[in-house]
Design a protein around this motif. Structure first.
Motif, PDB file in Angstrom:
ATOM      1  N   VAL A 149      -4.054 -26.463  -2.714  1.00  0.00           N
ATOM      2  CA  VAL A 149      -3.839 -25.813  -4.006  1.00  0.00           C
ATOM      3  C   VAL A 149      -2.435 -26.184  -4.488  1.00  0.00           C
ATOM      4  CG1 VAL A 149      -3.606 -23.601  -5.214  1.00  0.00           C
ATOM      5  CG2 VAL A 149      -5.404 -23.909  -3.494  1.00  0.00           C
ATOM      6  N   PHE A 150      -2.353 -26.668  -5.717  1.00  0.00           N
ATOM      7  CA  PHE A 150      -1.069 -27.056  -6.311  1.00  0.00           C
ATOM      8  C   PHE A 150      -0.717 -26.112  -7.459  1.00  0.00           C
ATOM      9  CE2 PHE A 150      -3.142 -31.012  -4.837  1.00  0.00           C
ATOM     10  CZ  PHE A 150      -2.216 -31.381  -3.857  1.00  0.00           C
ATOM     11  N   ILE A 151       0.593 -26.015  -7.746  1.00  0.00           N
ATOM     12  CA  ILE A 151       0.991 -25.340  -8.984  1.00  0.00           C
ATOM     13  C   ILE A 151       1.749 -26.334  -9.858  1.00  0.00           C
ATOM     14  CG2 ILE A 151       1.024 -22.902  -8.366  1.00  0.00           C
ATOM     15  CD1 ILE A 151       3.966 -23.145  -7.717  1.00  0.00           C
ATOM     16  N   SER A 152       1.476 -26.241 -11.148  1.00  0.00           N
ATOM     17  CA  SER A 152       2.211 -27.020 -12.142  1.00  0.00           C
ATOM     18  C   SER A 152       2.749 -26.047 -13.186  1.00  0.00           C
ATOM     19  CB  SER A 152       1.305 -28.056 -12.810  1.00  0.00           C
ATOM     20  OG  SER A 152       0.880 -29.020 -11.862  1.00  0.00           O
ATOM     21  N   ASP A 153       4.002 -26.265 -13.563  1.00  0.00           N
ATOM     22  CA  ASP A 153       4.682 -25.360 -14.504  1.00  0.00           C
ATOM     23  C   ASP A 153       4.830 -26.052 -15.863  1.00  0.00           C
ATOM     24  OD1 ASP A 153       5.908 -23.078 -15.316  1.00  0.00           O
ATOM     25  OD2 ASP A 153       7.383 -23.049 -13.698  1.00  0.00           O
ATOM     26  N   ASN A 154       5.225 -25.260 -16.870  1.00  0.00           N
ATOM     27  CA  ASN A 154       5.433 -25.782 -18.228  1.00  0.00           C
ATOM     28  C   ASN A 154       4.230 -26.567 -18.750  1.00  0.00           C
ATOM     29  OD1 ASN A 154       8.076 -24.768 -18.664  1.00  0.00           O
ATOM     30  ND2 ASN A 154       8.836 -26.322 -17.220  1.00  0.00           N
ATOM     31  N   LEU A 155       3.063 -25.993 -18.518  1.00  0.00           N
ATOM     32  CA  LEU A 155       1.834 -26.600 -19.030  1.00  0.00           C
ATOM     33  C   LEU A 155       1.591 -26.109 -20.452  1.00  0.00           C
ATOM     34  CD1 LEU A 155      -0.451 -26.065 -15.901  1.00  0.00           C
ATOM     35  CD2 LEU A 155       0.640 -28.191 -16.595  1.00  0.00           C
ATOM     36  N   GLN A 156       0.835 -26.911 -21.175  1.00  0.00           N
ATOM     37  CA  GLN A 156       0.522 -26.522 -22.552  1.00  0.00           C
ATOM     38  C   GLN A 156      -0.911 -26.943 -22.878  1.00  0.00           C
ATOM     39  OE1 GLN A 156       2.572 -28.424 -26.014  1.00  0.00           O
ATOM     40  NE2 GLN A 156       3.629 -26.465 -26.122  1.00  0.00           N
ATOM     41  N   ASP A 157      -1.670 -26.003 -23.416  1.00  0.00           N
ATOM     42  CA  ASP A 157      -3.024 -26.326 -23.866  1.00  0.00           C
ATOM     43  C   ASP A 157      -2.926 -27.139 -25.157  1.00  0.00           C
ATOM     44  OD1 ASP A 157      -5.858 -26.197 -24.222  1.00  0.00           O
ATOM     45  OD2 ASP A 157      -5.552 -24.571 -25.655  1.00  0.00           O
ATOM     46  N   THR A 158      -3.765 -28.145 -25.284  1.00  0.00           N
ATOM     47  CA  THR A 158      -3.689 -29.009 -26.470  1.00  0.00           C
ATOM     48  C   THR A 158      -4.359 -28.382 -27.702  1.00  0.00           C
ATOM     49  OG1 THR A 158      -5.723 -30.139 -25.810  1.00  0.00           O
ATOM     50  CG2 THR A 158      -3.642 -31.114 -25.082  1.00  0.00           C
ATOM     51  N   GLY A 159      -4.843 -27.151 -27.529  1.00  0.00           N
ATOM     52  CA  GLY A 159      -5.464 -26.461 -28.667  1.00  0.00           C
ATOM     53  C   GLY A 159      -6.969 -26.365 -28.562  1.00  0.00           C
TER      54      GLY A 159
END
Length: 562
Positions: free
Chosen positions: A483-493
Motif C-alpha cells: 500500500v502506497f500513499i501519494s500526497d498533493n493529488l488533484q482530481d482532474t474534474g
C-alpha cells in the motif's frame, strides 16, 4: 481508518539490496520490510523453488499414516476420503482422492451435509463407512477435535487418519495417525499450511515412498493454491512456494474443473485475488446452497463437457448465495440498529431461519460495517449454530474459549471460528462474549487499520516498477499487496460516484508534472466532497492492472482518502 506507516528500514540495508539486485529504492525497501536482506534471500523470494519444500516425513505421525494407507492397499481395503464442505475441504478431498485413484481404484469420497450433519467428522459419515465395508477414513481439514467420533469409529472397526490444520484441544483423538503441524509435539518446520496443504504433504510422502519426485505432484498444485487463497492462510514459507507454482498451473494448464471457471473470466492472467474473489466463492457455493459433493465432482471431473454442466449448476448456486447474503446482511443490520447496539464492543445477532450456508459471509460483512468481533447465529436442528469473525489483532478463538461454559462445541482460527450452543444458553453467552471482548481488546483495534508500506510520487510509477512489484506476489496474509500513499493529488474534474447504489468512487488523478491515473475506491463514495473542486488530497492505494477490451492500463485501487 488509522494509517500506520511502516518504519523506514535501515538505509544501508536498502542501498545494499539496490546494488546487488539492480532495483530502485522503493522495491529494495519493500523487500527489507519483508525480512529479505541478502541476494540469496531475494532470489528464493522472487523465484520460489519446489526444491525448498520440506520433507513430509518431518511431520509427526506421517510414517504411521503412509504405512496404514499402504497396508490398506495391500489388503484390498476400501478407503474413504472425507473432508469439510468449504473450499479448503473440497480441494483437499479432490487432491487426495484423485492421487490415490491413479494407482488404487477402491477409493470413495465423502463430504458431510452442512445442514444434516454439520461441520467436521459426523456419526453419519462413520456409519456410511461401516455400512459400505470401508475400514479406513482419511479425514481432511477436520477431525482434530473429534475425540468421541473417532472412538465411535474404533468400535465400528473403522480406522482414521486425520489431516488437519486447526488448533488441537488439550487431548488428541485416538486415530492411527494425526497429521497437524499445529500439534505441540510436532516439529514440522512450517505450521501455517492449509488443510489441503496438509493433504498435499500426505500424498508427497506416499509418493516419496514410491520413488516419485516433486515433478509428479505439480498437477495437484492448482488445488493447493486455491485452498491457500480461499482459507486466508499466510503466504509465507512453504505456502508461498505452493501458491506461486499453483498459480502458474492455474494460468497454464489447470484441471478441467478450474479451467471452466478461468475461461469465463476472460483475463489473460489470473492473480491470487482473482482466485479469492472469482473461483473460491463458486466452489464454496456448492456446500453453502446444495452439497459439497458437487464441488468435488467438478474438481475431479476429467470430461470437459460434463465439467461445464457441473459449473453451470455451481454458478446458479453462487447466484442464489449472493441474493441470500444481501438479504440476510440487511436484516442483521436492521436488527443491530433496532436494538441500539452500535456502542457495543461485539456484534452478536440471531434469527432462526437465516440460511446456515451464508452466515459466515454475513459475519464478514457486519465486521466490515461495525469493525468489531462478530457472531451470526441461526437455528440448526435443536441447537443454535454461529460463524465468528474478528478484527485484525484480536483472537476470537481465545475469546470463545473463555466463554466455553456456554458452548457445546467450537473450533477454528484466530480470525474465523464456528460454534454451536443450546438455545437456552444464547443470552448468557451473548453477555459473556461482550464482557470478554470488552475486558481483553485493545480499544484501538476497533478502528480499522491501514498499514502503509511507502510514499510514492506518481511519476515513480513506470512499467518496469510495476513488473517488479508484481514479482513480490502472490499476495496475502503476511505478504500483503504493498500500500502506497501519494500526497498533493488533484482530481482532474472527472470524479464521480459509481456503481448500482453509487457507493463507489471513480476519479482521474494527477500530481504536478505527473502522468494521470484512474483511481477506483470501493465503498468510498462518501469521500467525493474531499476530492471535489480540485482540492488537494492524499490517497492510500495499491497498484493494479485494469484489463478492458484487450487494453491493459495501470490504475490505483484506493483504500482511503484524506
Amino acid at each position: 481508518m488509522r494509517w500506520i506507516i511502516k518504519p523506514i528500514p535501515e538505509k544501508q540495508q536498502v542501498i545494499h539490496l539496490q546494488e546487488v539486485l539492480g532495483v530502485d529504492a522503493i522495491i529494495a525497501t519493500l523487500l527489507v520490510q519483508r525480512g529479505i536482506n541478502t541476494f540469496e534471500e531475494a532470489k528464493a523470494f522472487f523465484r520460489p523453488s519446489l526444491e525448498d519444500l520440506h520433507d513430509p516425513y518431518l511431520m509427526k505421525d506421517m510414517d504411521k499414516a503412509v504405512a496404514r494407507i499402504e497396508k490398506a492397499i495391500i489388503n484390498n481395503e476400501n478407503i474413504l476420503v472425507y473432508g469439510d464442505y468449504d473450499v479448503d475441504g473440497t480441494t483437499a478431498v479432490s487432491l487426495v482422492a484423485s492421487y490415490l485413484k491413479t494407482y488404487y481404484p477402491q477409493v470413495a469420497t465423502y463430504i458431510p451435509d452442512r445442514y444434516a450433519e454439520g461441520y467436521g467428522v459426523s456419526y453419519q459419515g462413520i456409519d456410511y463407512a461401516h455400512d459400505n465395508d470401508i475400514s479406513l477414513i482419511i479425514a481432511l481439514d477436520c477431525g482434530i477435535k473429534a475425540i468421541d467420533k473417532i472412538a465411535y469409529a474404533q468400535e465400528k472397526g473403522v480406522d482414521f487418519i486425520i489431516c488437519d490444520h486447526h488448533r488441537p484441544g488439550k487431548e488428541l483423538p485416538k486415530a492411527v495417525a494425526v497429521l497437524d503441524p499445529k500439534r505441540e509435539d510436532c516439529s514440522y518446520p512450517y505450521d501455517e499450511l492449509s488443510g489441503c496443504g496438509v493433504g498435499f504433504k500426505l500424498i508427497q510422502a506416499i509418493g516419496k515412498n514410491r520413488n516419485q519426485t516433486i515433478e509428479d505432484f505439480i498437477p495437484y498444485l492448482d488445488l493447493v493454491a486455491t485452498s491457500i487463497a480461499a482459507d486466508i492462510v499466510p503466504i509465507t514459507g512453504e505456502n508461498r512456494v505452493l501458491a506461486y507454482h499453483g498459480l502458474q498451473l492455474i494460468n497454464s494448464k489447470p484441471r478441467i474443473g478450474i479451467k471452466v471457471f478461468t475461461k469465463a473470466l476472460k483475463k489473460t492472467k489470473l492473480s491470487i485475488t482473482d482466485v479469492v474473489f472469482q473461483i473460491a466463492p463458486r466452489i464454496n457455493a456448492a456446500g453453502r446452497i446444495k452439497h459439497g459433493n458437487h464441488a468435488v465432482s467438478l474438481l475431479t471431473e476429467l470430461d470437459y463437457n460434463t465439467a461445464v454442466d457441473f459449473a453451470v449448476d455451481i454458478d446458479n448456486y453462487n447466484t442464489e448465495r449472493k441474493a441470500l447474503d444481501k438479504q440476510i446482511t440487511k436484516e442483521a443490520l436492521d436488527q443491530i440498529e433496532a436494538n441500539q447496539e452500535e456502542d457495543n464492543f461485539t456484534t452478536v445477532v440471531f434469527k432462526k431461519d437465516w440460511h446456515k450456508g451464508v452466515i459466515g459471509i454475513v459475519a464478514s460483512r457486519l465486521t466490515e460495517t461495525y469493525y468489531r468481533p462478530t457472531l451470526v447465529f441461526t437455528q440448526s436442528g435443536d441447537k443454535l449454530a454461529a460463524s465468528a469473525r474478528s478484527v485484525r489483532g484480536f483472537d476470537v478463538y481465545e475469546a470463545l474459549d473463555k466463554c466455553s461454559e456456554h458452548i457445546e462445541q467450537f473450533g477454528g482460527h484466530k480470525y474465523a471460528a464456528g460454534l454451536t450452543l443450546l438455545p437456552e444458553q444464547y443470552e448468557a453467552f451473548k453477555t459473556k462474549f461482550e464482557q470478554v471482548v470488552r475486558d481483553n481488546i485493545d480499544k484501538k483495534l476497533l478502528t480499522p487499520e491501514l498499514v502503509v508500506d511507502a510514499s510514492l510520487d506518481l511519476n515513480q510509477i513506470t512499467p518496469k516498477f510495476y513488473r517488479l512489484l508484481k514479482q513480490l506476489g502472490p499476495f496475502g496474509p503476511q505478504n500483503p499487496n504493498p500500500v502506497f500513499i501519494s500526497d498533493n493529488l488533484q482530481d482532474t474534474g472527472h470524479g464521480k460516484c459509481v456503481g448500482e447504489d453509487q457507493t463507489h468512487l471513480r476519479f482521474t488523478v494527477k500530481q504536478q508534472n505527473s502522468n494521470q491515473y484512474v483511481g477506483i475506491g470501493f465503498g468510498l463514495g462518501d469521500k467525493l466532497p474531499i476530492i471535489s473542486n480540485k482540492n488537494p488530497f492524499k490517497a492510500a492505494y495499491h497498484l493494479d492492472e485494469n484489463e478492458w477490451q484487450g487494453n491493459v492500463s495501470l490504475q490505483l485501487m484506493v483504500k482511503d482518502i484524506k
